[in-house]
Motif scaffolding. Structure first.
Motif, short mmCIF file in Angstrom:
data_model
loop_
_atom_site.label_atom_id
_atom_site.label_comp_id
_atom_site.label_asym_id
_atom_site.label_seq_id
_atom_site.Cartn_x
_atom_site.Cartn_y
_atom_site.Cartn_z
N PRO B 226 0.87 -1.21 -0.03
CA PRO B 226 0.05 0.17 -0.03
C PRO B 226 0.91 1.24 0.00
O PRO B 226 0.56 2.27 -0.57
N SER B 227 2.06 1.18 0.76
CA SER B 227 2.81 2.43 0.66
C SER B 227 3.50 2.76 -0.41
O SER B 227 3.44 4.07 -1.08
N ASP B 384 1.38 12.52 2.17
CA ASP B 384 1.84 11.62 2.98
C ASP B 384 1.27 11.93 4.39
O ASP B 384 1.33 13.05 4.80
N VAL B 385 0.77 10.83 5.17
CA VAL B 385 0.35 11.09 6.39
C VAL B 385 0.98 9.94 7.43
O VAL B 385 1.07 8.78 6.74
N ALA B 386 1.11 10.18 8.51
CA ALA B 386 1.49 9.07 9.39
C ALA B 386 0.56 9.43 10.87
O ALA B 386 1.10 10.60 11.50
N LYS B 448 7.27 0.44 3.47
CA LYS B 448 6.37 0.34 4.36
C LYS B 448 6.10 1.25 5.52
O LYS B 448 7.30 2.09 5.34
N LYS B 449 4.99 1.50 5.76
CA LYS B 449 4.96 3.06 6.58
C LYS B 449 5.45 2.73 8.00
O LYS B 449 5.28 1.76 8.44
#
Lengths: 96, 454
Positions: B226-227, B384-386, B448-449
């Motif tokens: 997904p990343s 992008d978000v985390a 990978k996130k």
């Protein structure tokens, strides 16, 4: 920053927060932040506190509002816009 | 006995298929084609290499490389020689540490222009390793990516892992996007080769280069994460190349934001989007997505059993790893493995919500970062978000977010815009309280996130 400026900053922060969540309300010094008449819930209160800290930091003022002191005060400084502004004022401009 | 190795070899079924498809392209690498005939002769060279360097049956060998035709030949030859293989790609910075944990006796490094060998003075003591050596079975050591804590070394007996590749299946022309030392990468490699399909080996995994290779070699399958799909959407590399040859994209290794899946499906309605599920400890399961824009997935297959206890997925696998080298066995008495993945269930379908360790407990209410990220990614100008949890004296934890913006914007302005946007879409406690605007993406070199941990 003097007391009036602090009050204005806190009021504006609460007002901005309320409008961003679609809950427009007139914000005054008496506006309650905790308790049954509060305009924000607990997450809202934390958001407001974090935002106030952020705005103060932008003005070059580093202050932690969720300190042990604030948390353990007999009368919570988070009761209202006025009490929060007052607490910040005491932190920034301590009376000798 | 040497001349009989092919007959006794655990990969004899593959070698027979290679001979029958000798003129087909096995690997495309650095713009060149390598046939199955070429691969067979390269395997022969790898056998000689083992002999010349006294790499005996049952040796523990680290293979430092990425996918390339020669490293692939070494993987296959090591299976024949009963070697316990420790593939380590260049994204791993702690190579020496990995060698120590895996009790590596030999290091082979295969780069684009050289093959080097180094012997390590290492005494092998771990009972799992000794057991494999005694059985003369080839082994595979994979390190779990270790988003929390230290990477764990999972050891597999390679013989049962090979079993599923004996049934012939249809293949698609595939980019080996997943890494050389990742269970998904190993699975892709063995699947394509055992069905004499074509691999497009890739070193530069940027969206630009991936799209370029898809166009140039008419790639049909992109197994990815997904990343990477998020990066692909942000890069818009698909506008600069024709990627209509793609028939399928598979995504796994982490939870997918719903909004990202919807967007990719709207952009490429003809591409089949399939969610995969696999773990270093258990291998790759069979999976089926409910639809191309659905996160509901059915997993299993003849070798796997699943059960859900308190919303957490447990799996029992026929060909599970033998154990960890540097951690206690994670299996319970009946052989169930706790995946630590929280799921929602609808009959035989399930939806993966995220890792148990990623859940944010806001004053007693659970928040899954992926749900919040999915909403935030729908905002304009977000690259992008985390989302992660941050300690808070009033609520225990609050939701925090690091965002990478496309254009400059002040923090108060962004906060207001974010709250207004989230207001109708998320419960109040899920809306981030602490917001930081950062310039660096949170996607690791392994695509990978990486969520900050506070």
């Amino acid at each position: 920053m003097n007391k009036d400026e602090i009050s204005a900053l806190v009021s504006a922060t609460v007002s901005d927060y309320l409008s961003s969540i679609g809950a427009d309300a007139q914000v005054t010094g008496e506006t309650r932040l905790v308790g049954s008449n509060a305009v924000v819930d607990s997450v809202g209160l934390v958001s407001v506190i974090v935002d106030v800290e952020g705005r103060l930091a932008d003005a070059g003022i580093d202050v932690s509002l969720l300190s042990d002191k604030a948390m353990s005060m007999q009368r919570s400084p988070f009761r209202s816009v006025d009490s929060l502004a007052e607490f910040i004022n005491e932190e920034l401009n301590p009376v000798a | 006995m040497e001349q009989n190795t092919i007959l006794e070899s655990p990969i004899s079924f593959m070698l027979e298929r290679f001979s029958a498809s000798a003129t087909s392209t096995a690997v495309i690498w650095q713009e060149q084609d390598y046939t199955y005939q070429w691969l067979l002769s390269e395997i022969e060279k790898a056998r000689d290499f083992f002999k010349v360097h006294s790499i005996e049956y049952g040796s523990i060998v680290a293979l430092r490389s990425d996918f390339n035709p020669t490293s692939i030949a070494f993987v296959l030859a090591s299976l024949e020689r009963g070697i316990i293989l420790v593939p380590v790609s260049y994204t791993v910075k702690t190579f020496e540490e990995f060698c120590d944990i895996a009790e590596v006796e030999h290091i082979i490094e295969v780069t684009s222009d050289s093959i080097t060998h180094k012997k390590r003075s290492q005494s092998v003591q771990h009972e799992i390793m000794l057991g494999l050596k005694a059985k003369r079975h080839p082994g595979l050591v994979l390190f779990s990516s270790g988003t929390t804590g230290k990477p764990k070394a999972a050891v597999h007996d390679f013989i049962p892992l090979l079993e599923k590749f004996k049934v012939k299946r249809h293949t698609l022309r595939t980019i080996t996007f997943l890494l050389f030392d990742h269970i998904g990468g190993v699975n892709t490699l063995l699947y394509i080769l055992s069905n004499t399909g074509t691999i497009v080996a890739i070193e530069d995994r940027s969206p630009e280069n991936v799209c370029r290779l898809i166009e140039k070699y008419n790639v049909e399958l992109l197994p990815t994460s997904p990343s990477f799909i998020s990066l692909l959407l942000v890069s818009r590399a698909y506008e600069r190349y024709n990627i209509t040859s793609l028939k399928m994209m598979t995504y796994g290794t982490e939870a997918m934001p719903e909004s990202t899946l919807q967007r990719v499906h709207e952009l490429f309605p003809a591409i089949e989007m399939k969610q995969t599920y696999g773990l270093s400890e258990l291998g790759i399961m069979r999976s089926q997505s409910r639809g191309n824009n659905s996160l509901w997935v059915r997993i299993g297959g003849e070798d796997y059993q699943t059960k859900i206890v308190d919303d957490v997925l447990f799996i029992k696998a026929k060909s599970a790893m033998l154990g960890y080298l540097n951690a206690p066995s994670p299996f319970d008495a009946e052989g169930w493995f706790n995946t630590q993945d929280r799921v929602e269930v609808d009959g035989e379908w399930m939806k993966i919500l995220g890792r148990t360790s990623d859940i944010i407990n806001v004053g007693g209410q659970k928040v899954y970062p992926i749900e919040v990220e999915s909403v935030l990614l729908q905002m304009e100008g977000i690259n992008d978000v985390a989302v992660y949890g941050k300690d808070n004296p009033l609520l225990g934890k609050v939701v925090a977010v690091d965002v990478v913006l496309e254009n400059e914007e002040s923090l108060p302005m962004f906060k207001n815009r974010m709250r207004s946007f989230c207001n109708q879409k998320l419960e109040r406690y899920k809306i981030p309280v602490e917001v930081s605007i950062t310039s660096e993406s949170h996607i690791s070199s392994r695509y990978k996130k990486m969520r900050p941990r506070a």
